[in-house]
Design a protein around this motif. Sequence first.
Motif, PDB file in Angstrom:
ATOM      1  N   GLU A 262      44.584  12.235 -36.343  1.00 27.00           N
ATOM      2  CA  GLU A 262      43.606  10.990 -36.238  1.00 27.00           C
ATOM      3  C   GLU A 262      43.193  10.736 -34.712  1.00 27.00           C
ATOM      4  O   GLU A 262      41.809  10.369 -34.730  1.00 27.00           O
ATOM      5  CB  GLU A 262      44.355   9.420 -36.517  1.00 27.00           C
ATOM      6  CG  GLU A 262      44.504   9.234 -37.856  1.00 27.00           C
ATOM      7  CD  GLU A 262      43.129   9.070 -38.629  1.00 27.00           C
ATOM      8  OE1 GLU A 262      42.361   8.220 -38.346  1.00 27.00           O
ATOM      9  OE2 GLU A 262      42.867   9.874 -39.555  1.00 27.00           O
ATOM     10  N   GLU A 263      43.899  11.423 -33.874  1.00 25.48           N
ATOM     11  CA  GLU A 263      43.455  11.402 -32.428  1.00 25.48           C
ATOM     12  C   GLU A 263      42.305  12.305 -32.120  1.00 25.48           C
ATOM     13  O   GLU A 263      41.242  12.166 -31.575  1.00 25.48           O
ATOM     14  CB  GLU A 263      44.751  11.629 -31.533  1.00 25.48           C
ATOM     15  CG  GLU A 263      45.737  10.707 -31.217  1.00 25.48           C
ATOM     16  CD  GLU A 263      46.781  11.073 -30.470  1.00 25.48           C
ATOM     17  OE1 GLU A 263      46.545  12.372 -29.903  1.00 25.48           O
ATOM     18  OE2 GLU A 263      47.792  10.525 -30.400  1.00 25.48           O
ATOM     19  N   GLU A 264      42.435  13.523 -32.992  1.00 28.03           N
ATOM     20  CA  GLU A 264      41.654  14.406 -32.935  1.00 28.03           C
ATOM     21  C   GLU A 264      40.167  14.161 -33.628  1.00 28.03           C
ATOM     22  O   GLU A 264      39.210  14.407 -33.178  1.00 28.03           O
ATOM     23  CB  GLU A 264      42.114  16.015 -33.591  1.00 28.03           C
ATOM     24  CG  GLU A 264      41.131  17.089 -33.669  1.00 28.03           C
ATOM     25  CD  GLU A 264      40.909  17.515 -32.122  1.00 28.03           C
ATOM     26  OE1 GLU A 264      39.779  18.191 -32.060  1.00 28.03           O
ATOM     27  OE2 GLU A 264      41.601  17.339 -31.221  1.00 28.03           O
ATOM     28  N   CYS A 265      40.170  13.563 -34.829  1.00 28.63           N
ATOM     29  CA  CYS A 265      39.179  13.252 -35.824  1.00 28.63           C
ATOM     30  C   CYS A 265      39.530  12.181 -36.639  1.00 28.63           C
ATOM     31  O   CYS A 265      40.039  12.386 -37.850  1.00 28.63           O
ATOM     32  CB  CYS A 265      38.620  14.566 -36.442  1.00 28.63           C
ATOM     33  SG  CYS A 265      39.778  16.034 -36.913  1.00 28.63           S
ATOM     34  N   PRO A 266      39.258  11.005 -36.116  1.00 29.88           N
ATOM     35  CA  PRO A 266      39.522   9.932 -36.961  1.00 29.88           C
ATOM     36  C   PRO A 266      38.933   9.655 -38.279  1.00 29.88           C
ATOM     37  O   PRO A 266      37.810   9.984 -38.595  1.00 29.88           O
ATOM     38  CB  PRO A 266      39.176   8.447 -36.250  1.00 29.88           C
ATOM     39  CG  PRO A 266      39.000   9.212 -34.597  1.00 29.88           C
ATOM     40  CD  PRO A 266      38.624  10.705 -34.957  1.00 29.88           C
ATOM     41  N   GLY A 267      39.732   9.234 -39.356  1.00 30.25           N
ATOM     42  CA  GLY A 267      39.189   9.120 -40.622  1.00 30.25           C
ATOM     43  C   GLY A 267      38.855  10.115 -41.484  1.00 30.25           C
ATOM     44  O   GLY A 267      37.801   9.972 -42.362  1.00 30.25           O
ATOM     45  N   VAL A 268      39.046  11.319 -41.082  1.00 31.86           N
ATOM     46  CA  VAL A 268      38.480  12.537 -41.681  1.00 31.86           C
ATOM     47  C   VAL A 268      39.715  13.351 -42.755  1.00 31.86           C
ATOM     48  O   VAL A 268      39.321  13.578 -43.911  1.00 31.86           O
ATOM     49  CB  VAL A 268      38.019  13.708 -40.550  1.00 31.86           C
ATOM     50  CG1 VAL A 268      37.859  14.746 -41.414  1.00 31.86           C
ATOM     51  CG2 VAL A 268      36.874  13.002 -39.601  1.00 31.86           C
ATOM     52  N   VAL A 269      40.831  13.298 -42.088  1.00 35.08           N
ATOM     53  CA  VAL A 269      41.806  14.295 -43.023  1.00 35.08           C
ATOM     54  C   VAL A 269      42.767  13.394 -43.550  1.00 35.08           C
ATOM     55  O   VAL A 269      43.277  12.309 -43.141  1.00 35.08           O
ATOM     56  CB  VAL A 269      42.636  15.302 -41.974  1.00 35.08           C
ATOM     57  CG1 VAL A 269      43.642  15.949 -42.891  1.00 35.08           C
ATOM     58  CG2 VAL A 269      41.652  16.061 -41.071  1.00 35.08           C
ATOM     59  N   SER A 270      42.783  13.586 -45.133  1.00 36.77           N
ATOM     60  CA  SER A 270      43.780  12.818 -46.051  1.00 36.77           C
ATOM     61  C   SER A 270      45.160  13.114 -45.735  1.00 36.77           C
ATOM     62  O   SER A 270      45.409  14.150 -45.310  1.00 36.77           O
ATOM     63  CB  SER A 270      43.301  13.188 -47.546  1.00 36.77           C
ATOM     64  OG  SER A 270      43.736  14.297 -47.843  1.00 36.77           O
ATOM     65  N   CYS A 271      45.984  12.003 -46.006  1.00 33.03           N
ATOM     66  CA  CYS A 271      47.531  12.104 -45.999  1.00 33.03           C
ATOM     67  C   CYS A 271      47.836  12.968 -47.003  1.00 33.03           C
ATOM     68  O   CYS A 271      48.905  13.823 -47.012  1.00 33.03           O
ATOM     69  CB  CYS A 271      48.020  10.875 -46.198  1.00 33.03           C
ATOM     70  SG  CYS A 271      47.460   9.765 -45.212  1.00 33.03           S
ATOM     71  N   ALA A 272      47.061  13.194 -48.155  1.00 30.57           N
ATOM     72  CA  ALA A 272      47.408  14.016 -49.296  1.00 30.57           C
ATOM     73  C   ALA A 272      47.207  15.499 -48.981  1.00 30.57           C
ATOM     74  O   ALA A 272      48.172  16.455 -49.211  1.00 30.57           O
ATOM     75  CB  ALA A 272      46.416  13.792 -50.601  1.00 30.57           C
TER      76      ALA A 272
END
Length: 323
Positions: free
Chosen positions: A107-117
């Motif tokens: 999230e620090e690197e790219c907020p809201g992009v990578v899913s927890c799944a």
Amino acid sequence: MSIKFLLTCSLLGLLSVAQADLKFGFYVKSCPKAENIVFQYVREHIPHAPSLAAALLRMHFHDCFVRGCDASVLLNSTSKIPAEKTSPPNLSLRGFDFIDKIKSLIEEECPGVVSCADIISLVARDSVLVIGGPFWNVPTGRRDGLISNATEALNNIPAPTFNFTALTKSFASKGLDVTDLFLLSGAHTIGVSHCSSFSNRLYNFTGKGDQDPALDPFYAANLKKNKCKVPNDNTTIVEMDPGNFKTFDLGYYKLLLKRRGLFQSDAALTTDAATKSSIIKLVSSPLEVFFKEFAMSMEKMGRIEVLTGSSGEIRKNCAVVNS
């Protein structure tokens, strides 16, 4: 042409589109460092806690068997619905903080992009790889689910008491076949279990204070003497591949053929002639064969009922849905 046929074709088409949305390098433009962040964190920490690899692999399995691989296993309960993590099959799950830490780094690197799944899927693979296990492909693009229900976990996760028929039915409901069943069960080579998950086999198999005749009597006696010393032991942990549970190898299958699998569901794999024959063949093959076949089944499992495209969401916090 019947309406039923058209509906079936439409459904298959939708499923194909959903699976097609998973692809390698999904984040190559939107978050190019994502997969490396996962791997570097795993590589740094798992060697100091190798038993966590089995726990994270199990988390991935339990997630995919309930609503597909959508990280619903990570959600906390709401005021209305107890979450999956509160269900009996999941009470011994661990590693949630490990996932949360990786999520925070991404999230620090790219907020809201990578899913927890996707993070669960990648962490499971990388953790096994770091301890010397197989590598498997993890296409990404999964999105996170919005619902987590304890009852669904209880109804969908295969129980350690399942016989072969129940196991095959459970796996078939997720699009997995008998080959996937016995290969994915091989993950138990790095697993541990609480005595409570199988003590009925030692002390009260049919409700008459008896022992499961399918369990090697010498092994059972050893478990009673050194591990599960009382029937209701809820704390003692037993290695599923004793003395070798940190190594991803064929030890689990060798124990099955000696009638030394801990669970009834382990022993069940040898009650089917064809499956037992496959296990015997696997044990006599080079380890690389198991690695290759296990990898294919893991990739297949990672595609179960995934949410892609505009379905679900990308959670900011893996434990709660976005507000």
